[in-house]
Design a protein around this motif. Structure first.
Motif, PDB file in Angstrom:
ATOM      1  N   LYS A  21       1.216  -1.305   0.197  1.00 26.31           N
ATOM      2  CA  LYS A  21      -0.517  -0.113  -0.417  1.00 26.31           C
ATOM      3  C   LYS A  21       0.853   0.980   0.470  1.00 26.31           C
ATOM      4  O   LYS A  21       0.184   2.803   0.003  1.00 26.31           O
ATOM      5  CB  LYS A  21      -0.988   0.112   0.867  1.00 26.31           C
ATOM      6  CG  LYS A  21      -1.786  -0.812   1.578  1.00 26.31           C
ATOM      7  CD  LYS A  21      -2.710  -1.312   0.850  1.00 26.31           C
ATOM      8  CE  LYS A  21      -3.641  -2.799   1.227  1.00 26.31           C
ATOM      9  NZ  LYS A  21      -5.445  -2.049   0.297  1.00 26.31           N
ATOM     10  N   GLY A  22       2.452   1.132  -0.385  1.00 28.82           N
ATOM     11  CA  GLY A  22       2.876   2.446  -0.091  1.00 28.82           C
ATOM     12  C   GLY A  22       3.348   2.906  -1.295  1.00 28.82           C
ATOM     13  O   GLY A  22       2.729   2.449  -2.189  1.00 28.82           O
ATOM     14  N   GLN A  23       4.040   4.079  -1.325  1.00 27.12           N
ATOM     15  CA  GLN A  23       5.070   4.654  -2.113  1.00 27.12           C
ATOM     16  C   GLN A  23       6.256   4.658  -2.534  1.00 27.12           C
ATOM     17  O   GLN A  23       6.898   5.055  -1.141  1.00 27.12           O
ATOM     18  CB  GLN A  23       4.199   5.969  -2.601  1.00 27.12           C
ATOM     19  CG  GLN A  23       2.433   6.055  -2.407  1.00 27.12           C
ATOM     20  CD  GLN A  23       1.741   6.770  -3.095  1.00 27.12           C
ATOM     21  OE1 GLN A  23       2.099   8.083  -3.186  1.00 27.12           O
ATOM     22  NE2 GLN A  23       0.511   6.723  -3.624  1.00 27.12           N
ATOM     23  N   VAL A  24       6.954   4.778  -3.161  1.00 30.25           N
ATOM     24  CA  VAL A  24       7.991   4.840  -3.301  1.00 30.25           C
ATOM     25  C   VAL A  24       8.856   5.512  -3.673  1.00 30.25           C
ATOM     26  O   VAL A  24       7.921   6.407  -5.006  1.00 30.25           O
ATOM     27  CB  VAL A  24       8.922   3.114  -3.863  1.00 30.25           C
ATOM     28  CG1 VAL A  24       8.771   2.061  -2.706  1.00 30.25           C
ATOM     29  CG2 VAL A  24       8.745   2.790  -5.179  1.00 30.25           C
ATOM     30  N   SER A  25      10.170   5.904  -3.831  1.00 31.27           N
ATOM     31  CA  SER A  25      10.342   7.242  -4.967  1.00 31.27           C
ATOM     32  C   SER A  25      11.236   6.689  -6.799  1.00 31.27           C
ATOM     33  O   SER A  25      11.027   5.538  -6.210  1.00 31.27           O
ATOM     34  CB  SER A  25      12.170   7.722  -4.034  1.00 31.27           C
ATOM     35  OG  SER A  25      13.037   6.601  -4.380  1.00 31.27           O
ATOM     36  N   ALA A  70      13.021  13.403 -18.950  1.00 35.55           N
ATOM     37  CA  ALA A  70      14.000  13.303 -18.031  1.00 35.55           C
ATOM     38  C   ALA A  70      13.455  14.497 -16.803  1.00 35.55           C
ATOM     39  O   ALA A  70      13.541  13.392 -16.020  1.00 35.55           O
ATOM     40  CB  ALA A  70      15.255  13.125 -18.233  1.00 35.55           C
ATOM     41  N   GLN A  71      14.487  15.470 -17.747  1.00 36.70           N
ATOM     42  CA  GLN A  71      13.137  16.395 -16.104  1.00 36.70           C
ATOM     43  C   GLN A  71      11.780  16.730 -15.856  1.00 36.70           C
ATOM     44  O   GLN A  71      12.179  16.269 -14.249  1.00 36.70           O
ATOM     45  CB  GLN A  71      13.635  17.537 -17.029  1.00 36.70           C
ATOM     46  CG  GLN A  71      14.879  18.148 -16.581  1.00 36.70           C
ATOM     47  CD  GLN A  71      15.424  20.081 -17.380  1.00 36.70           C
ATOM     48  OE1 GLN A  71      14.705  20.316 -18.148  1.00 36.70           O
ATOM     49  NE2 GLN A  71      15.740  20.280 -15.787  1.00 36.70           N
ATOM     50  N   ALA A  72      11.056  15.872 -16.781  1.00 38.40           N
ATOM     51  CA  ALA A  72       9.907  15.830 -15.545  1.00 38.40           C
ATOM     52  C   ALA A  72       9.556  14.846 -15.347  1.00 38.40           C
ATOM     53  O   ALA A  72       8.489  15.001 -13.726  1.00 38.40           O
ATOM     54  CB  ALA A  72       8.620  15.555 -17.193  1.00 38.40           C
ATOM     55  N   LYS A  75      13.481  15.779 -11.827  1.00 39.84           N
ATOM     56  CA  LYS A  75      13.669  16.831 -11.625  1.00 39.84           C
ATOM     57  C   LYS A  75      14.245  16.498  -9.423  1.00 39.84           C
ATOM     58  O   LYS A  75      15.294  17.363  -9.487  1.00 39.84           O
ATOM     59  CB  LYS A  75      13.510  18.271 -10.988  1.00 39.84           C
ATOM     60  CG  LYS A  75      11.820  18.337 -11.740  1.00 39.84           C
ATOM     61  CD  LYS A  75      11.569  19.446 -11.595  1.00 39.84           C
ATOM     62  CE  LYS A  75       9.724  19.945 -11.378  1.00 39.84           C
ATOM     63  NZ  LYS A  75       8.790  19.177 -11.450  1.00 39.84           N
ATOM     64  N   ASP A  76      13.851  16.329  -9.108  1.00 36.19           N
ATOM     65  CA  ASP A  76      13.713  15.776  -7.301  1.00 36.19           C
ATOM     66  C   ASP A  76      15.149  15.074  -7.354  1.00 36.19           C
ATOM     67  O   ASP A  76      15.960  15.253  -6.474  1.00 36.19           O
ATOM     68  CB  ASP A  76      12.274  15.486  -7.420  1.00 36.19           C
ATOM     69  CG  ASP A  76      11.717  15.932  -7.671  1.00 36.19           C
ATOM     70  OD1 ASP A  76      11.658  17.589  -7.470  1.00 36.19           O
ATOM     71  OD2 ASP A  76      10.505  15.451  -7.506  1.00 36.19           O
TER      72      ASP A  76
END
Ligand SMILES: *Cc1c(COP(=O)(O)O)cnc(C)c1O
Length: 462
Positions: A21-25, A70-72, A75-76
């Protein structure tokens, strides 16, 4: 911030499955490959591109389109200058758009080092992994391949810092040319020739991933469900639109499809804002998806059917889970549908037909005779699908239509010579193969033997 969730997150109460149920980077999605519940990672939200930024790519090098995407997404995660280096390093070859007739085009995605479109995704993914891995830790990529994916992945990672690659292939199931491509990559890439079938190779890799004794070696996969391979596959749609369309135009793409990763790139490009009028997804005789769109009932093809366009011999496309998710449904890895997606919406945006081998051959011949354009079996499936879409919808349209050619015709010399009596010109990457040398490590299909081999050769540190 874009986060990545699992396509299986809603599967509560399914035996043997604990939904993640989580979210990852992005980084974790890239390194882990798939979610802990064996679902596929999905970005949320999908970033938006402005139409002016897209149209500004006209006459720009391909790498600039890749940088925009790639930037879209990243970018983080990585600074612009790093992303710029990555895309320029990844895309140092041509992406020809050949006009066939009226506003119909073939986009050739076959100029990379292994002459298949898989180079596009693999090259960018390799460089992203190298940048995003933990400092000081060596990543060890293990891939099972039936041929084309392994060489694209191997070539893509060749010489990439901090990563080693082990490619397992079935000794008697790859062509002579594929074997040469796999055995001779060299450097940080080693081929393992397994005395068994493709399934054995996949099982060996799976066992290695779940072996606690190997966990200190940072094993990772590079297979087609990694989101790091999907994102780069949205770029060429944007690039093609910028080259061919004018403000206000819509565009039609036809994508010869097997595991649906390529077509998924188009679906994401559309959701980022690209004005795609229709995504045409022709398959070979593995017709589970066109049948689903027609009948509303999904049944995988098992075992899959062996067709001329052999990279598309898939009876249950792994990326179907992502398509279903994007249209509100859920299908699992085994092909069981838990929630059906919005069929009407899918039919409005996606057109799919099954193209027989016989029709594929006829198309290769006809397109060559009529337009002097050389297609190989995968591209021919795409072209015929595009023609059938235009017939079904409206006849020729005034807006650009682009069929993707996913492999170089020189990879299919026997078929081309038999059908057309011409010998396809061999690209440089393939000519150079003759001069390369190298031998694989030979292994039986036995996990104990693979394990001791890996323990003796893997390195966990840089
Ligand atoms: C892998 C492959 C395909 C199928 O692409 P998917 O992303 O799996 O749908 C088509 N053509 C060629 C030449 C391929 O190697």
């Amino acid at each position: 911030m874009i986060r990545y969730y699992s396509t299986n997150r809603r599967l509560d109460g399914v035996a043997g499955l604990k939904p993640f149920k989580g979210q990852v980077s992005f980084r974790d999605a890239l390194i882990q490959g798939q979610a802990p519940d064996e679902g596929l990672f999905m970005p949320e939200p999908i970033p938006a591109l402005s139409i002016d930024d897209i149209l500004a790519l006209r006459d720009a090098p391909y790498a600039e389109a890749a940088l925009l995407v790639a930037q879209a997404f990243l970018k983080d995660a990585l600074p612009r200058d790093v992303l710029k280096t990555i895309v320029e390093d990844s895309y140092n070859y041509d992406v020809p758009l050949e006009r066939v007739c009226e506003r119909m085009y073939v986009m050739r995605l076959d100029r990379g080092p292994t002459a298949s479109f898989k180079d596009f995704a693999a090259r960018m993914m390799a460089r992203l992994m190298s940048r995003l891995r933990d400092r000081g830790k060596r990543l060890n990529v293990l891939v099972a391949t039936s041929g084309d994916t392994g060489s694209a992945v191997g070539e893509a990672f060749k010489g990439v810092e901090g990563i080693s690659v082990w490619i397992l292939y079935p000794k008697n199931e790859v062509s002579g040319m594929q074997k040469k491509q796999l055995d001779t990559i060299g450097d940080n890439v080693l081929a393992l020739s397994v005395d068994g079938k493709f399934d054995d190779c996949q099982n060996l890799v799976k066992q290695a991933f779940s072996d606690p004794g190997l966990s200190q070696f940072n094993l990772t996969s590079a297979n087609s469900i990694n989101f790091g391979r999907i994102m780069p596959q949205s770029v060429y749609y944007i690039y093609a639109y910028a080259q061919l369309a004018s403000k206000g135009d819509e565009i039609v793409f036809s994508v010869p499809s097997g595991n649906f990763g390529n077509a998924l790139g188009c679906e994401y490009a559309r959701r980022m804002g690209l004005p795609v009028r229709m995504l045409v997804m022709p398959t070979n005789e593995n017709d589970e998806f066109p049948n689903y769109l027609r009948t509303g009932v999904y049944e995988k093809v098992s075992p899959s059917r062996a067709c001329l366009s052999n990279a598309m011999n898939v009876g249950h496309p792994s990326n179907l889970a992502r398509f279903f998710d994007l249209y509100g449904g859920t299908v699992d890895r085994t092909g069981v549908v838990h929630v059906y997606p919005d069929l009407n919406e899918m039919r409005r945006r996606i057109f799919s037909v099954s193209i027989s081998d016989q029709e594929t051959k006829k198309t290769i011949r006809r397109v060559y005779e009529k337009y002097n354009i050389l297609l190989e079996p995968h591209g021919a499936v795409g072209w015929k699908g595009l023609e059938l879409y235009l017939e079904a919808c409206c006849g020729p349209i005034a807006e650009p239509c682009v069929c993707l050619e996913t492999a170089h015709p020189a990879k299919f010399p026997d078929e081309i010579i038999e059908l057309l009596d011409v010998t396809p010109e061999v690209p440089r990457s393939m000519k150079d193969l003759d001069k390369r040398t190298g031998a694989p490590v030979e292994l039986p299909a036995d996990y104990g033997r693979l394990r001791s081999f890996l323990l003796g050769t893997l390195k966990g540190k840089d």
